[in-house]
Design an enzyme around this catalytic site. Structure first.
Site, PDB file in Angstrom:
ATOM      1  N   ASP A  94      43.598  33.893  48.018  1.00 39.79           N
ATOM      2  CA  ASP A  94      43.710  32.882  46.448  1.00 39.79           C
ATOM      3  C   ASP A  94      44.491  34.335  45.469  1.00 39.79           C
ATOM      4  O   ASP A  94      45.365  34.341  44.932  1.00 39.79           O
ATOM      5  CB  ASP A  94      43.013  33.692  46.011  1.00 39.79           C
ATOM      6  CG  ASP A  94      41.274  32.431  46.302  1.00 39.79           C
ATOM      7  OD1 ASP A  94      42.510  31.567  46.472  1.00 39.79           O
ATOM      8  OD2 ASP A  94      40.748  32.338  45.902  1.00 39.79           O
ATOM      9  N   ASP A 134      27.012  32.419  45.167  1.00 42.91           N
ATOM     10  CA  ASP A 134      25.804  32.344  46.251  1.00 42.91           C
ATOM     11  C   ASP A 134      24.945  32.454  46.358  1.00 42.91           C
ATOM     12  O   ASP A 134      24.725  31.633  46.925  1.00 42.91           O
ATOM     13  CB  ASP A 134      26.535  33.842  47.791  1.00 42.91           C
ATOM     14  CG  ASP A 134      26.455  34.561  46.861  1.00 42.91           C
ATOM     15  OD1 ASP A 134      26.680  34.396  45.235  1.00 42.91           O
ATOM     16  OD2 ASP A 134      27.031  36.033  47.449  1.00 42.91           O
TER      17      ASP A 134
HETATM   18  O1  LIG Z   1      39.162  34.398  42.799  1.00 35.77           O
HETATM   19  C1  LIG Z   1      38.866  34.891  43.974  1.00 35.77           C
HETATM   20  C2  LIG Z   1      37.841  35.982  43.711  1.00 35.77           C
HETATM   21  C3  LIG Z   1      37.436  36.833  45.128  1.00 35.77           C
HETATM   22  N1  LIG Z   1      37.602  35.948  46.249  1.00 35.77           N
HETATM   23  C4  LIG Z   1      36.869  37.115  47.514  1.00 35.77           C
HETATM   24  O2  LIG Z   1      35.666  36.735  46.540  1.00 35.77           O
HETATM   25  C5  LIG Z   1      35.435  38.140  48.145  1.00 35.77           C
HETATM   26  C6  LIG Z   1      34.362  38.359  47.100  1.00 35.77           C
HETATM   27  O3  LIG Z   1      35.324  39.297  46.061  1.00 35.77           O
HETATM   28  P1  LIG Z   1      34.252  40.822  45.497  1.00 35.77           P
HETATM   29  O4  LIG Z   1      35.057  40.702  44.148  1.00 35.77           O
HETATM   30  O5  LIG Z   1      34.488  41.917  47.017  1.00 35.77           O
HETATM   31  O6  LIG Z   1      32.929  40.820  45.261  1.00 35.77           O
HETATM   32  P2  LIG Z   1      31.591  41.822  46.561  1.00 35.77           P
HETATM   33  O7  LIG Z   1      30.758  42.244  44.555  1.00 35.77           O
HETATM   34  O8  LIG Z   1      32.217  42.884  47.167  1.00 35.77           O
HETATM   35  O9  LIG Z   1      31.284  40.773  46.842  1.00 35.77           O
HETATM   36  C7  LIG Z   1      30.062  40.168  47.255  1.00 35.77           C
HETATM   37  O10 LIG Z   1      29.307  39.751  46.010  1.00 35.77           O
HETATM   38  C8  LIG Z   1      29.763  38.510  46.129  1.00 35.77           C
HETATM   39  C9  LIG Z   1      29.802  37.330  44.752  1.00 35.77           C
HETATM   40  O11 LIG Z   1      28.217  37.033  44.695  1.00 35.77           O
HETATM   41  C10 LIG Z   1      30.102  37.416  47.389  1.00 35.77           C
HETATM   42  O12 LIG Z   1      30.491  36.355  47.139  1.00 35.77           O
HETATM   43  C11 LIG Z   1      30.517  38.033  47.747  1.00 35.77           C
HETATM   44  O13 LIG Z   1      30.168  37.095  49.490  1.00 35.77           O
HETATM   45  C12 LIG Z   1      29.449  39.578  48.273  1.00 35.77           C
HETATM   46  O14 LIG Z   1      29.976  40.057  49.735  1.00 35.77           O
HETATM   47  C13 LIG Z   1      36.552  38.920  48.390  1.00 35.77           C
HETATM   48  O15 LIG Z   1      36.563  38.589  50.056  1.00 35.77           O
HETATM   49  C14 LIG Z   1      37.503  38.506  48.197  1.00 35.77           C
HETATM   50  O16 LIG Z   1      39.027  38.394  48.343  1.00 35.77           O
HETATM   51  C15 LIG Z   1      38.502  35.024  46.346  1.00 35.77           C
HETATM   52  O17 LIG Z   1      38.960  34.569  47.273  1.00 35.77           O
HETATM   53  N2  LIG Z   1      39.439  34.766  45.714  1.00 35.77           N
END
Ligand SMILES: O=c1ccn([C@@H]2O[C@H](COP(=O)(O)OP(=O)(O)O[C@H]3O[C@H](CO)[C@@H](O)[C@H](O)[C@H]3O)[C@@H](O)[C@H]2O)c(=O)[nH]1
Ligand SMILES: [Mn+2]
Length: 571
Positions: A112, A414
């Site tokens: 993204d 999710d």
């Molecule tokens: O516009 C976006 C924003 C984020 N991501 C991806 O989404 C994932 C999760 O995003 P992050 O900001 O790292 O959130 P976290 O809080 O670390 O993630 C947890 O919480 C999220 C929301 O519940 C879940 O989607 C994730 O799988 C879970 O690991 C990462 O791989 C990002 O690269 C995208 O692909 N596009």
């Protein structure tokens, strides 16, 4: 009992009208009622725990290669500065090298951030994979993320190959890290691949066409590793973005991936990973398949969620980010009532479920798939034909983001998607094997921790107040235990009101010389003493049994008070 005694004390001793502290007292009664009821909710997560194990070697030997389902793996990345390309491709390696027939495996990287640095790293990865995969298979390497493997020191230099492969990896790492530091790709590397031309036309991160490149086509008989073995399909995708179209963050990326992959490999099982979470066990696909392919009990299983482990934890986990009690106790509890929440990374889904299919009793899943009579297309034809599936207008006037795919508009896309799946009659499975299946990176500063917590608390509250709330929508669709389990997580941020009141008001009143609690000599004192000590002893024992340390538990109590602040204070 203890809680009831506290309520009784509070209720029976309300100061009379006009007396000092009447309203404060009633406030405390409110807070204590709340805490008591919340405690009941937390019991739903402990009442009916289920622990599962698999006999994957039996499955491993039961099926011929062609009868196994295809697995599509989606790795999501969004920003090449926060998520360095070298880390992203290590995650990619860990899944490309799965111990599973390569022909049945496809890996998709969704970027993204539309970064040509990430694309460059993936291009390098497609080459290094030709060496890495046969090496892993030959020496049964674990884990299969090269960075983690070399760092683990479990690679005694007894094989000449180890030195060679390590050298190749280090050289590749150097090239990628240098490019990342420079912020651009060297001209010589750019000229090597036609794909880079897609970055030439001016466009920004938020305004560009779809970029889709099939870097390895698993169906191509010439796509082999150095030993002549087949390689898994590897695809780079940066979906189209336009400022006037909401991109819906990770949910939008996942939905684009679902469509794009359906036209390329169409695996029946989908694994989703965040780019910072590598696979730590090359056999975990088999673990998940043990549930999906169970002929008797597998038909109603929508997804298999693994816990999210973290490798960057300090021993005493200063910011309480490892969630060991949730992983080792509570999720086993919700599993007993119909299955865990979908928490994003580390989750295997049936593709059909993500398309919004409802569960029906007579549904029997067919694993064999007849796609051999598809006309063979060239890679370019396939790319051109697939690109429109990732355009931002594709979803207009469709049910994508609503009935189909991951749900939009929620900060924890999710969790709400998983809830709706379960409301459609599906079950899920929580599998927490001894050897962690996935290892990621947890926040390492207080502000990162709080930002993440804020997003989660708000997201969960959104679910509670939404049309799909577990409090009403899910009623009679999922079991009562699971409903309470969901509410327990969703309502978390509401706790802050009672907590804030409870931690501030009594101390202020002490300054005025008014005590709101019974004296030690008062028999009511024992109900408070009992509840407080029982709660803390229980939580300490639970924490230690989940593999934590005493200091870790103490840190968790400290961070708990931070996390309990109203979401708006957190940032
Ligand atoms: O516009 C976006 C924003 C984020 N991501 C991806 O989404 C994932 C999760 O995003 P992050 O900001 O790292 O959130 P976290 O809080 O670390 O993630 C947890 O919480 C999220 C929301 O519940 C879940 O989607 C994730 O799988 C879970 O690991 C990462 O791989 C990002 O690269 C995208 O692909 N596009
Ligand atoms: Mn993350």
């Amino acid at each position: 009992m203890g809680v009831c005694f506290i309520w009784a004390y509070r209720f029976g001793n309300i100061p009379r009208e006009g007396e000092d502290g009447r309203w404060v007292w009633i406030g405390l009664l409110g807070a204590e009622l709340w805490f008591g009821l919340y405690w009941v909710l937390t019991q739903a997560l402990r009442w009916n725990q289920v622990y599962r194990c698999t006999f994957k070697d039996r499955l491993y030997h039961r099926y011929a290669e062609e009868d196994l389902p295809g697995i599509d793996i989606f790795v999501c990345t969004a920003d090449s500065t926060v998520e360095p390309p070298i880390m992203v491709i290590n995650t990619v390696f860990s899944v490309m090298a799965y111990d599973y027939p390569a022909k049945k495996l496809s890996v998709y990287l969704s970027d993204d951030g539309r970064s040509n640095l990430t694309f460059y790293a993936l291009l390098e990865a497609s080459n290094f994979a030709r060496y890495w995969i046969p090496y892993c298979k030959k020496f049964k390497v674990e884990p299969r993320s090269p960075a983690a493997y070399f760092a683990s020191g479990s690679n005694p230099n007894q094989y000449g190959e180890t030195t060679v492969i390590k050298k190749l990896y280090t050289e590749m790492e150097d090239r990628i890290v240098t490019a990342t530091k420079l912020g651009r790709i060297l001209e010589e590397a750019r000229l090597k691949h036609r794909g880079f031309s897609q970055w030439d036309s001016y466009s920004s991160r938020h305004d560009h066409d779809t970029i889709l490149q099939i870097l390895i086509d698993g169906k191509d008989p010439n796509a082999t590793d150095i030993d002549g073995g087949a390689l898994p399909t590897l695809v780079y995708l940066a979906r189209e973005k336009r400022p006037q179209h909401p991109h819906n963050f990770k949910a939008g990326a996942m939905n684009a991936l679902i469509r794009v992959s359906s036209n390329i490999s169409n695996g029946q099982i989908i694994l989703n990973l965040d780019c910072d979470m590598y696979s730590n066990n090359s056999l975990c696909i088999w673990d998940a398949l043990c549930f999906f392919m169970d002929k008797e009990n597998g038909h109603d299983i929508a997804f298999v969620q693994f816990p999210q482990g973290f490798e960057n934890m300090t021993k005493n986990d200063i910011y309480g980010s490892s969630f060991i009690v949730i992983s080792n106790v509570e999720f086993h509890g919700v599993d007993g009532f119909g299955g865990p929440l979908y928490i994003g990374s580390g989750c295997f889904h049936r593709r059909d479920v993500l398309y919004g299919r409802k569960f029906t009793k007579d549904f029997k899943f067919q694993w064999k798939k007849d796609d051999d009579n598809k006309i063979q297309k060239t890679m370019q034809e396939l790319e051109e034909e697939t690109k429109p599936l990732a355009s931002c207008t594709y979803e207009q006037n469709t049910e994508w983001g609503n009935e189909i795919g991951l749900k939009y508009g929620c900060l924890v896309e999710d969790v709400i998607t998983g809830l709706l799946t379960q409301c459609k009659g599906w079950k899920s499975v929580y599998l927490n094997p001894e050897r962690k299946a996935f290892l990621g990176v947890a926040p390492i500063t207080l502000s990162q921790t709080l930002v993440q917590q804020k997003r989660w608390s708000e997201g969960h509250l959104q679910i509670l107040l939404s049309k799909y709330s577990p409090a009403w929508y899910a009623h009679a669709k999922i079991s009562l235990g699971l409903q309470l389990g969901y509410i327990c997580y969703n309502i978390w941020s509401v706790n802050c009101l009672a907590t804030l009141y409870y931690s501030i008001i009594p101390s202020l009143y002490l300054l005025k010389g008014i005590s709101l609690y019974p004296q030690v000599s008062d028999p009511w004192f024992w109900s408070f003493a009992y509840v407080i000590s029982a709660k803390y002893i229980y939580s300490l024992v639970e924490f230690l049994c989940s593999g934590g340390t005493i200091l870790g538990w103490w840190n968790e109590q400290r961070i708990w008070l931070y996390k309990e602040q109203p979401p708006t204070f957190l940032h």
